[in-house]
Scaffold this motif. Structure first.
Motif, short mmCIF file in Angstrom:
data_model
loop_
_atom_site.label_atom_id
_atom_site.label_comp_id
_atom_site.label_asym_id
_atom_site.label_seq_id
_atom_site.Cartn_x
_atom_site.Cartn_y
_atom_site.Cartn_z
N GLN A 125 77.49 -33.90 4.46
CA GLN A 125 78.77 -33.19 4.46
C GLN A 125 79.92 -34.16 4.70
N THR A 151 77.55 -21.60 4.53
CA THR A 151 78.63 -20.68 4.18
C THR A 151 79.72 -20.78 5.23
N HIS A 152 80.87 -20.19 4.92
CA HIS A 152 82.08 -20.48 5.68
C HIS A 152 82.46 -19.38 6.65
N GLU A 173 79.25 -26.81 10.87
CA GLU A 173 79.27 -26.62 9.42
C GLU A 173 80.47 -25.78 8.99
N ARG A 174 80.78 -24.77 9.74
CA ARG A 174 81.95 -23.94 9.44
C ARG A 174 83.24 -24.75 9.62
N PHE A 177 83.95 -26.72 6.48
CA PHE A 177 84.66 -25.92 5.47
C PHE A 177 86.14 -25.83 5.82
N ASP A 188 88.83 -22.59 -2.54
CA ASP A 188 87.65 -21.80 -2.85
C ASP A 188 87.97 -20.97 -4.09
#
Length: 257
Positions: A125, A151-152, A173-174, A177, A188
């Motif tokens: 990432q 996913t966000h 991870e969020r 994003f 997006d």
């Protein structure tokens, strides 16, 4: 320009199950495919030479693992493979078609599996975010399509309350994003034209999850901000049998020579 992104469970199997026939009716200009599970030389001619498309492949070093492809109606000006870091390039995770003013990439992020740890995934990432930052300095626009293995927002995950400590929806991870759609400036594309709930592209348990809407939106098309004004339609096809992911279909109202 109609772009379709789809993660399959092996390209040869997907074609056998009707992928290329479905693409003829879908009438896409560019198709980004992930998780080929075979090297190009191992595929039959019927897979390597789809009717009406120019097909390009990027293989993983390991047999039966990963791999990406991109199909184009029009001949691209150039094809680029890899992102110049070993985790991506050795595992066959990125291929890009360059047209006159826009580049379209097919990308497959790593899952936490026998090949990659959570730390490996987070490193991927970071490396990709660095690449996105560099692309913003170039005099062209970009669309990146594929399975991001995460996913966000809570709207993008059916049972988000019970998945906050699961890879794919972890806080870090969020936050990644947030950086991509915030300071780095990417958009997006799907959400520019589709604001609906239950827009999921992957289900951990297909039979029960689809019935209970317990899905994840892991598959994205992201674009540079100049392109957001051209996104006119975005939808999913969840009825396919080419793997356990839905196809992401986005219509951009511009033409590329």
């Amino acid at each position: 320009m109609r772009i379709i992104s789809i993660h399959v469970d092996g390209l040869a199997q997907a074609v056998e199950n009707g992928l290329y026939s479905w693409l003829q009716s879908a009438d896409a200009d560019v198709v980004a495919i992930q998780n080929l599970k075979a090297k190009e030389y191992q595929l039959p001619d019927s897979v390597v030479y789809p009717e009406g498309y120019n097909a390009y492949f990027f293989d993983a070093e390991a047999d039966g693992y990963s791999g990406v492809a991109i199909l184009t109606r029009d001949m691209p000006k150039a094809i680029m493979t890899g992102l110049a870091f070993p985790q991506c390039d050795m595992q066959g995770r990125y291929i890009q078609a360059d047209f006159e003013h826009v580049s379209v990439g097919s990308i497959l992020f790593p899952a936490v599996d026998q090949y990659n740890s959570l730390e490996d995934k987070l490193a991927f990432q970071k490396a990709f975010l660095d690449h996105l930052t560099k692309t913003r300095r170039k005099r062209r626009d970009f669309i990146f399509c594929g399975n991001f293995e995460a996913t966000h927002k809570t709207v993008d995950l059916g049972d988000w309350q019970n998945n906050q400590d699961v890879p794919g929806f972890l806080p870090e991870e969020r936050a990644w994003f947030d950086q991509m759609f915030g300071p780095v400036g990417y958009v997006d594309a799907f959400r520019e034209a589709n604001f609906g709930e239950n827009q999921f592209t992957w289900w951990p348990d297909e039979e029960s999850a689809r019935r209970n809407l317990n899905g994840w939106r892991k598959d994205f098309q992201i674009c540079t901000p100049n392109i957001r004004q051209y996104v006119v339609e975005a939808k999913l096809d969840t009825n396919l049998k080419f793997g356990d992911h839905a196809a992401v279909m986005v219509e951009y109202e511009f033409d590329e020579d």
